[in-house]
Design an enzyme around this catalytic site. Structure first.
Site, PDB file in Angstrom:
ATOM      1  N   ASP A 230      13.172 -56.512 -33.125  1.00  0.00           N
ATOM      2  CA  ASP A 230      13.294 -56.187 -34.555  1.00  0.00           C
ATOM      3  C   ASP A 230      14.472 -56.868 -35.240  1.00  0.00           C
ATOM      4  OD1 ASP A 230      11.089 -54.530 -34.265  1.00  0.00           O
ATOM      5  OD2 ASP A 230      12.296 -52.714 -33.982  1.00  0.00           O
ATOM      6  N   LYS A 400      26.281 -65.695 -14.249  1.00  0.00           N
ATOM      7  CA  LYS A 400      26.965 -66.842 -14.836  1.00  0.00           C
ATOM      8  C   LYS A 400      28.034 -66.295 -15.792  1.00  0.00           C
ATOM      9  CE  LYS A 400      22.337 -67.949 -14.239  1.00  0.00           C
ATOM     10  NZ  LYS A 400      22.366 -68.459 -12.903  1.00  0.00           N
TER      11      LYS A 400
END
Length: 480
Positions: A230, A400
């Site tokens: 949304d 990461k």
């Protein structure tokens, strides 16, 4: 006898043509390959072994992704009003940042059109056990649309859980768009995709071989993982969709990974990245919400940085080198793959020479053998500079993460290797916020406690066959 002569003539002509093509492609490699080492390797191979090197060069030799940037320029020209609205909504939240990081803000704006913004909230999600429920909960709460992108989608329990969640929302009339990388998701069944489409979900591969000059290229991947709901909530990080990421792969279990949930203008930035990839794959613009819903209670300063092989500049490499150069007291990195290019390696060395506490957490188990072996080739260089390597012992570490001093942290999809820097479409979110940096510090300290400090001298005791494998892997770094 005539047949023999004709065959000989044909083979001779073919040999001349192939060697001529090899020489021509060697010249092309010298002019276009990004590193001198890679250019030398390709040119020697193309001249010496053209029968083998030519097809490999056609598949693996290029580092520039054709057509993507041109396609985006075209759509921007066609939808100037929409583009202006989207960027104006995000840039309203641009904010001044500490002088130490000014260069990062300038680079961010140069590469993306947007610098650091205020009004963001980033929440760490540790492992699949936290990430998947948070993502599925956001999907279940969607009121208008869902954008989901993943490098790998597996045809297994976790994959079907996401499929069921998306189908349930589509049946409620929610618009759902699902983008995957066809190389990363090469095992995804046609039945899985058809089931989504039959329930009116828009499904597409990224199409890395689409466009002039890309047809034979298998070197490019869309490595991004993005979920936007949304235009109000977004997720990104290291986790793909599959049982492996819940630790159900016995060889690599438990799986250690990190995702983030974001609110604020960073959501629109992640949404923009998804829409660009979707347009490349499908050539139409999705109608989405560009109204920023800021989180002023948390109010973190953030920058979303999508990068890839279509960039005008080598954005990923340049930004990471600059990030490393900002470190004054601490530089902690967690990455599954450590194959840095020369510039990044130099930046790491200089940080250590400045007295920065440089720590790099790597897996102790390989999932890709050559990449794993290559990391050992840097041991001797790191030993003299007091750069500390750690091998994570409690399963496979895939996150990461980069942490700079006490203020800056980055979470996303970028590995510290050539592929992420130059060949993959990636995305990172960087937060300048002491509280968020502290949460990353706390998480990494837990990871360090589950790791063993590398004794660089142990490499000297490895057998010759292991060291030979390491050196060969180092030579292959332009391809890893």
């Amino acid at each position: 006898m005539l047949v023999d002569i004709s065959i000989l003539t044909f083979l001779s002509a073919a040999t001349v043509v192939v060697h001529a093509l090899g020489i021509g492609h060697a010249a092309h490699a010298v002019m276009t390959v990004r590193s001198s080492r890679g250019a030398i390797a390709w040119s020697i191979s193309l001249v010496t072994f053209p029968w083998l090197a030519l097809p490999l060069y056609w598949i693996l030799g290029r580092t520039k992704f054709n057509g993507y940037a041109e396609a985006l320029r075209s759509v921007y020209a066609q939808h100037q009003k929409l583009v202006k609205q989207a960027y104006s909504e995000i840039t309203k939240f641009q904010v001044a940042i500490p002088a130490q990081f000014n260069s990062l803000g300038i680079l961010g704006e140069t590469f993306t059109g947007v610098s650091f913004t205020s009004g963001n909230a980033a929440e760490l999600l540790i492992d699949g056990q936290q990430t998947y429920p948070a993502m599925l909960s956001a999907i279940a709460a969607a009121k208008n649309y869902i954008l989901l992108q993943s490098y790998i989608v597996d045809d297994d329990e976790a994959g079907y859980e996401f499929q069921a969640a998306l189908i349930a929302k589509a049946q409620q009339g929610i618009r759902v768009y699902f983008l995957y990388d066809e190389i990363g998701s090469n095992k995804l069944s046609r039945a899985y995709i058809n089931s989504l489409r039959q329930n009116l979900i828009q499904v597409s591969a990224f199409h890395t071989t689409k466009g002039r000059g890309n047809r034979f290229q298998l070197n490019f991947r869309n490595h991004r993982k993005i979920l936007v709901v949304d235009g109000e909530i977004a997720f990104t990080g290291g986790l793909n969709i599959g049982n492996d990421y819940l630790g159900k792969n016995r060889r690599l279990s438990p799986w250690r990974d990190t995702h983030i949930k974001m609110q604020g203008p960073s959501v629109q930035s992640l949404q923009s990245s998804f829409l660009q990839d979707w347009y490349w794959a499908n050539r139409y613009v999705i109608d989405v919400n560009w109204q920023v819903k800021a989180n002023w209670e948390v109010n973190q300063t953030a920058l979303v940085l999508p990068t890839g092989p279509a960039d005008k500049h080598k954005a990923c490499q340049l930004f990471f080198v600059n990030v490393i150069n900002q470190a004054q007291t601490r530089l902690w990195i967690a990455t599954p793959y450590f194959v840095p290019d020369d510039s990044t390696l130099t930046a790491l060395k200089l940080a250590a020479m400045r007295g920065v506490d440089v720590r790099i957490i790597l897996p102790n188990r390989p999932d890709h053998l050559f990449v794993y072996l290559c990391s050992f080739s840097y041991y001797n260089e790191m030993k003299a500079l007091d750069i500390k390597f750690y091998r994570y012992k409690h399963g496979f570490i895939h996150q990461k993460i980069i942490l700079i001093d006490n203020d800056l942290a980055g979470v996303g999809t970028v590995n510290l290797d050539n592929r992420s820097f130059f060949l993959n479409f990636e995305v990172m979110a960087f937060m300048i916020n002491a509280r968020f940096a502290h949460s990353v510090e706390k998480m990494l300290k837990t990871d360090l406690a589950a790791s063993v400090t590398v004794d660089f001298a142990e490499y000297d005791k490895k057998p010759l066959w292991f060291k030979l494998g390491v050196r060969i892997s180092r030579l292959l770094t332009p391809l890893l």
